[in-house]
Design a protein around this motif. Structure first.
Motif, PDB file in Angstrom:
ATOM      1  N   PRO A 128       0.829  -1.212   0.000  1.00 22.95           N
ATOM      2  CA  PRO A 128       0.000   0.000   0.000  1.00 22.95           C
ATOM      3  C   PRO A 128       0.860   1.257   0.000  1.00 22.95           C
ATOM      4  N   VAL A 129       0.318   2.318  -0.550  1.00 24.09           N
ATOM      5  CA  VAL A 129       1.002   3.618  -0.545  1.00 24.09           C
ATOM      6  C   VAL A 129       0.160   4.568   0.304  1.00 24.09           C
ATOM      7  N   PRO A 130       0.554   4.782   1.575  1.00 24.38           N
ATOM      8  CA  PRO A 130      -0.249   5.640   2.453  1.00 24.38           C
ATOM      9  C   PRO A 130       0.097   7.112   2.286  1.00 24.38           C
ATOM     10  N   GLY A 131      -0.810   7.957   2.746  1.00 26.57           N
ATOM     11  CA  GLY A 131      -0.524   9.380   2.855  1.00 26.57           C
ATOM     12  C   GLY A 131      -0.368  10.129   1.556  1.00 26.57           C
ATOM     13  N   VAL A 132      -0.904   9.600   0.449  1.00 24.46           N
ATOM     14  CA  VAL A 132      -0.851  10.322  -0.823  1.00 24.46           C
ATOM     15  C   VAL A 132      -2.252  10.801  -1.175  1.00 24.46           C
ATOM     16  N   THR A 133      -2.323  11.835  -1.982  1.00 24.08           N
ATOM     17  CA  THR A 133      -3.615  12.423  -2.343  1.00 24.08           C
ATOM     18  C   THR A 133      -4.066  11.898  -3.694  1.00 24.08           C
ATOM     19  N   VAL A 134      -5.250  11.314  -3.726  1.00 22.61           N
ATOM     20  CA  VAL A 134      -5.856  10.827  -4.959  1.00 22.61           C
ATOM     21  C   VAL A 134      -6.920  11.831  -5.385  1.00 22.61           C
ATOM     22  N   ALA A 135      -6.773  12.377  -6.570  1.00 21.63           N
ATOM     23  CA  ALA A 135      -7.754  13.323  -7.108  1.00 21.63           C
ATOM     24  C   ALA A 135      -8.432  12.689  -8.314  1.00 21.63           C
ATOM     25  N   GLY A 182     -23.258   9.290 -16.420  1.00 15.01           N
ATOM     26  CA  GLY A 182     -22.262   9.162 -15.358  1.00 15.01           C
ATOM     27  C   GLY A 182     -20.943   9.781 -15.761  1.00 15.01           C
ATOM     28  N   PRO A 183     -20.039  10.039 -14.790  1.00 15.54           N
ATOM     29  CA  PRO A 183     -18.745  10.632 -15.111  1.00 15.54           C
ATOM     30  C   PRO A 183     -17.808   9.623 -15.779  1.00 15.54           C
ATOM     31  N   ASP A 184     -16.795  10.150 -16.453  1.00 21.64           N
ATOM     32  CA  ASP A 184     -15.763   9.353 -17.110  1.00 21.64           C
ATOM     33  C   ASP A 184     -14.460   9.621 -16.364  1.00 21.64           C
ATOM     34  N   LEU A 185     -13.974   8.648 -15.609  1.00 15.52           N
ATOM     35  CA  LEU A 185     -12.971   8.879 -14.580  1.00 15.52           C
ATOM     36  C   LEU A 185     -11.528   8.763 -15.072  1.00 15.52           C
ATOM     37  N   PHE A 186     -10.713   9.744 -14.653  1.00 17.10           N
ATOM     38  CA  PHE A 186      -9.265   9.591 -14.687  1.00 17.10           C
ATOM     39  C   PHE A 186      -8.711  10.237 -13.417  1.00 17.10           C
ATOM     40  N   PHE A 187      -7.439   9.912 -13.074  1.00 17.96           N
ATOM     41  CA  PHE A 187      -6.924  10.230 -11.744  1.00 17.96           C
ATOM     42  C   PHE A 187      -5.539  10.871 -11.798  1.00 17.96           C
ATOM     43  N   ARG A 188      -5.255  11.597 -10.717  1.00 20.26           N
ATOM     44  CA  ARG A 188      -3.902  12.113 -10.459  1.00 20.26           C
ATOM     45  C   ARG A 188      -3.562  11.802  -9.001  1.00 20.26           C
ATOM     46  N   ILE A 189      -2.348  11.328  -8.764  1.00 19.80           N
ATOM     47  CA  ILE A 189      -1.890  11.022  -7.407  1.00 19.80           C
ATOM     48  C   ILE A 189      -0.671  11.874  -7.109  1.00 19.80           C
ATOM     49  N   THR A 190      -0.693  12.565  -5.969  1.00 17.51           N
ATOM     50  CA  THR A 190       0.439  13.397  -5.569  1.00 17.51           C
ATOM     51  C   THR A 190       0.900  12.987  -4.173  1.00 17.51           C
ATOM     52  N   ALA A 191       2.196  13.096  -3.950  1.00 17.34           N
ATOM     53  CA  ALA A 191       2.770  12.820  -2.641  1.00 17.34           C
ATOM     54  C   ALA A 191       2.484  13.977  -1.695  1.00 17.34           C
ATOM     55  N   GLY A 195       4.719  16.293  -5.029  1.00 15.82           N
ATOM     56  CA  GLY A 195       5.329  15.541  -6.127  1.00 15.82           C
ATOM     57  C   GLY A 195       4.307  14.632  -6.794  1.00 15.82           C
ATOM     58  N   ILE A 196       4.274  14.641  -8.123  1.00 13.74           N
ATOM     59  CA  ILE A 196       3.279  13.861  -8.858  1.00 13.74           C
ATOM     60  C   ILE A 196       3.763  12.421  -9.005  1.00 13.74           C
ATOM     61  N   LEU A 197       2.974  11.489  -8.486  1.00  8.16           N
ATOM     62  CA  LEU A 197       3.291  10.070  -8.572  1.00  8.16           C
ATOM     63  C   LEU A 197       2.617   9.408  -9.767  1.00  8.16           C
ATOM     64  N   LEU A 198       1.434   9.854 -10.105  1.00 10.56           N
ATOM     65  CA  LEU A 198       0.686   9.302 -11.236  1.00 10.56           C
ATOM     66  C   LEU A 198      -0.152  10.425 -11.833  1.00 10.56           C
ATOM     67  N   ASP A 199      -0.062  10.600 -13.131  1.00 13.36           N
ATOM     68  CA  ASP A 199      -0.832  11.646 -13.815  1.00 13.36           C
ATOM     69  C   ASP A 199      -1.437  11.035 -15.069  1.00 13.36           C
ATOM     70  N   GLU A 200      -2.640  10.480 -14.924  1.00 10.71           N
ATOM     71  CA  GLU A 200      -3.258   9.756 -16.030  1.00 10.71           C
ATOM     72  C   GLU A 200      -3.686  10.699 -17.149  1.00 10.71           C
ATOM     73  N   ASP A 201      -3.614  10.194 -18.355  1.00 14.00           N
ATOM     74  CA  ASP A 201      -4.130  10.918 -19.514  1.00 14.00           C
ATOM     75  C   ASP A 201      -5.645  11.005 -19.401  1.00 14.00           C
ATOM     76  N   ARG A 202      -6.186  12.134 -19.774  1.00 15.20           N
ATOM     77  CA  ARG A 202      -7.630  12.331 -19.670  1.00 15.20           C
ATOM     78  C   ARG A 202      -8.417  11.321 -20.494  1.00 15.20           C
ATOM     79  N   ASN A 203      -7.788  10.742 -21.528  1.00 14.03           N
ATOM     80  CA  ASN A 203      -8.486   9.766 -22.367  1.00 14.03           C
ATOM     81  C   ASN A 203      -8.731   8.452 -21.649  1.00 14.03           C
TER      82      ASN A 203
END
Length: 582
Positions: A128-135, A182-191, A195-203
């Motif tokens: 698991p990766v704790p303490g990161v922000t999922v948007a 319904g919404p069409d989901l993509f995500f960004r994860i920051t430490a 710091g950006i850990l994951l920045d998904e393409d909007r597609n």
């Protein structure tokens, strides 16, 4: 015991108002559940014959619902035939029930509550990766909608609530551009530090499992392991710059020609451990570890003139000849995956003299490696972990200014209230030069930035307060007649001085350093002549004494000193109590 319940598919139903009203006359009992969903109900024998009954749930709120008037929802979840057991208290039955996800999502939909949840792990493992922000975001034709964010817990889990109002918004209300319900989901994860850990393409929001999702949706995400030597990876490509002192002062813009740091119309001298701020990535453009240092000199010049030449600076903070100049600071936080333990860990990285070479160059990679080895949860260096993200704190190393500006001896007037000689404290100034290099080569941009003059001061204020003519008299004896105070206040950077008087019978009159104006007896001082010291051999306070009582008097001062993050708070003399009897 066995649980005797009807199948949820056959019994779950949302009840309309007519049905709720019709069932009201057949109500056996009702109770509120606690935070754990537990309840206990007593049923009267006169109302119940021991047969099956329906269990209804009524709620006017679900997690994530907006704070607005919402009609309660009542729904039947099952028909129950308890298996009663006799006890001293009568017949007892126990029942446990888990409301199916589908049913709970149906209830949520009535409150217009949507949720996406899941876990964040390290790619290729279950760590698991704790303490990161999922948007979470909704892919839209014209403008993507931010749905919300959440911070992962110790298990890497996140949960984001939102409403249809968010993803149905459009920049042009008259144009309906949301073609799917319904919404069409993509995500960004920051430490934790950004710091950006994951920045998904909007597609990604147009792919199966992400497109047109329902009210309750589950998405697991993973953070990829970065190449530890890739300057475009975990090290974050940022310019190497010295930009300020603390969070309050920009370099050079907030420093006047004479070296004072200006804020809100006040000219401050710096004090204590002076924290330099800016940006410094772990690796430079070539991929080699970045290094920087600060040079300091007591040769200064006006900040309005050109930068002092490099030859002026002969001392480096923390070099072999000047270890006492170094002040530790938090350089950043690193998130790493430790294969040996299968865990993702955050480790704070603080600068240390061990990270400096003999000439005062600080190596950030060395600081990270040392911090990882010293951390009790990691215990190994960079070569044995997989870096995920580096969050630069925007702090560079610091300067221990007391080496250049130690505390000077107090001035020694013969008596309290006597004048203080001019020039008691010498003026202290330094100049600062920032240098940066990568793989032995000096870097352009931030290299060579110079502040020609910075005023520093670590002296406390000299202050004395005494009664006249009662010096040396019995402190318990009543004072009558004229009451005079003698005082001295001296500091090179005095900003304000005042006296407070507290009457023992009036606790509303405070004596704190920020006392209201009505609680102060102003000390009549001319700040333009403060370098000569402020004194008075007989300040008459008789008119301020309101009858027979015990009073407390104190002398306060506020210096124009700043740490770079906050102004130094006021200080005061010990309280002097006295008994006044007219």
């Amino acid at each position: 015991m066995e649980l005797a319940t009807a199948r949820e598919k056959e019994t779950f139903r949302i009840l309309d108002d007519d049905v709720v009203e019709a069932k009201a006359d057949r109500l056996l009992a009702e109770r509120d559940t606690n935070e754990e969903g537990e309840f206990s109900i007593d049923v009267d024998d006169a109302d119940y014959d021991g047969g099956p009954f329906e269990i209804d749930v009524r709620t006017d709120h679900v997690p994530g619902a907006q704070a607005k008037d919402t009609e309660p929802v009542q729904f039947t979840i099952t028909t129950l035939q308890p298996r009663w057991r006799k006890s001293e208290q009568g017949a007892i039955a126990f029942w446990e029930y888990c409301l199916p996800k589908r049913s709970w999502c149906h209830v949520r939909s009535l409150f217009d509550v949507w949720v996406v949840c899941g876990r964040v792990t390290v790619c290729g493992s279950d760590a698991p990766v704790p303490g990161v922000t999922v948007a979470a975001f909704d892919t839209d034709i014209i403008e993507d909608d931010p749905l919300g964010s959440d911070t992962t817990d110790s298990a890497g889990a996140y949960r984001i609530y939102y409403t249809s109002e968010i993803f149905e918004r459009t920049p042009m209300p008259w144009l309906d551009i949301e073609f799917t319900p319904g919404p069409d989901l993509f995500f960004r994860i920051t430490a934790s530090g950004g710091g950006i850990l994951l920045d998904e393409d909007r597609n990604e929001g147009r792919t199966p499992g992400r497109e047109n999702v329902g009210h309750c949706h589950h998405v697991d995400l993973c953070v990829p392991i970065k190449d530890g030597k890739d300057p475009k990876g975990w090290g974050k490509v940022t310019p190497t710059l010295w930009t300020g002192v603390g969070s309050a002062f920009a370099v050079p813009g907030d420093f006047d020609d004479d070296g004072y740091a200006e804020s809100g119309g006040t000219k401050y001298a710096l004090t204590g451990n002076i924290q330099f701020t800016g940006s410094a990535p772990v690796y430079g453009p070539s991929g080699a570890a970045l290094e920087y240092r600060f040079l300091v000199s007591e040769t200064t010049a006006s900040n309005a003139t050109g930068s002092l030449p490099a030859s002026t600076f002969t001392k480096a903070i923390g070099d072999d000849a000047n270890p006492g100049l170094f002040a530790s600071s938090k350089l950043g936080t690193i998130l790493v995956f430790v294969p040996a333990s299968g865990e993702a860990e955050y480790v704070e990285v603080w600068s240390s003299p061990a990270d400096l070479d003999t000439d005062g160059w600080l190596n950030i990679e060395k600081a990270i490696d040392r911090s990882l080895q010293n951390d009790s949860d990691v215990g190994v260096g960079l070569t044995e972990v997989n870096p995920l993200a580096w969050d630069d704190s925007d702090q560079l190393m610091g300067l221990n200014s007391t080496v250049f500006a130690p505390n000077d001896p107090d001035p020694t007037p013969a008596n309290v209230g006597d004048p203080i000689p001019n020039g008691t404290y010498p003026e202290r100034k330094v100049s600062i030069r920032f240098e940066t290099r990568n793989a032995g080569s000096l870097l352009a941009g931030g290299h060579g930035k110079t502040l020609n003059s910075m005023v520093i001061d670590n002296n406390p204020a000299f202050k004395r307060l005494s009664f006249l003519p009662f010096e040396g008299a019995d402190p318990c004896a009543p004072i009558s007649g004229t009451v005079e105070l003698a005082y001295n206040v001296y500091h090179d950077h005095l900003g304000q001085a005042w006296i407070t008087l507290q009457k023992n019978t009036d606790p509303s009159q405070g004596i704190d350093d920020n006392a209201a104006a009505t609680d102060k007896i102003p000390v009549d001082i001319d700040l333009s002549g403060v370098s000569e010291g402020v004194h008075n051999t007989g300040l008459d306070i008789t008119s301020e004494l309101d009858g027979r009582c015990v009073y407390i008097v104190q002398l306060h001062e506020r210096r124009r000193l700043h740490t770079g993050y906050m102004a130094v708070p006021p200080s005061h003399t010990p309280p002097i109590p006295f008994f006044y009897e007219p």
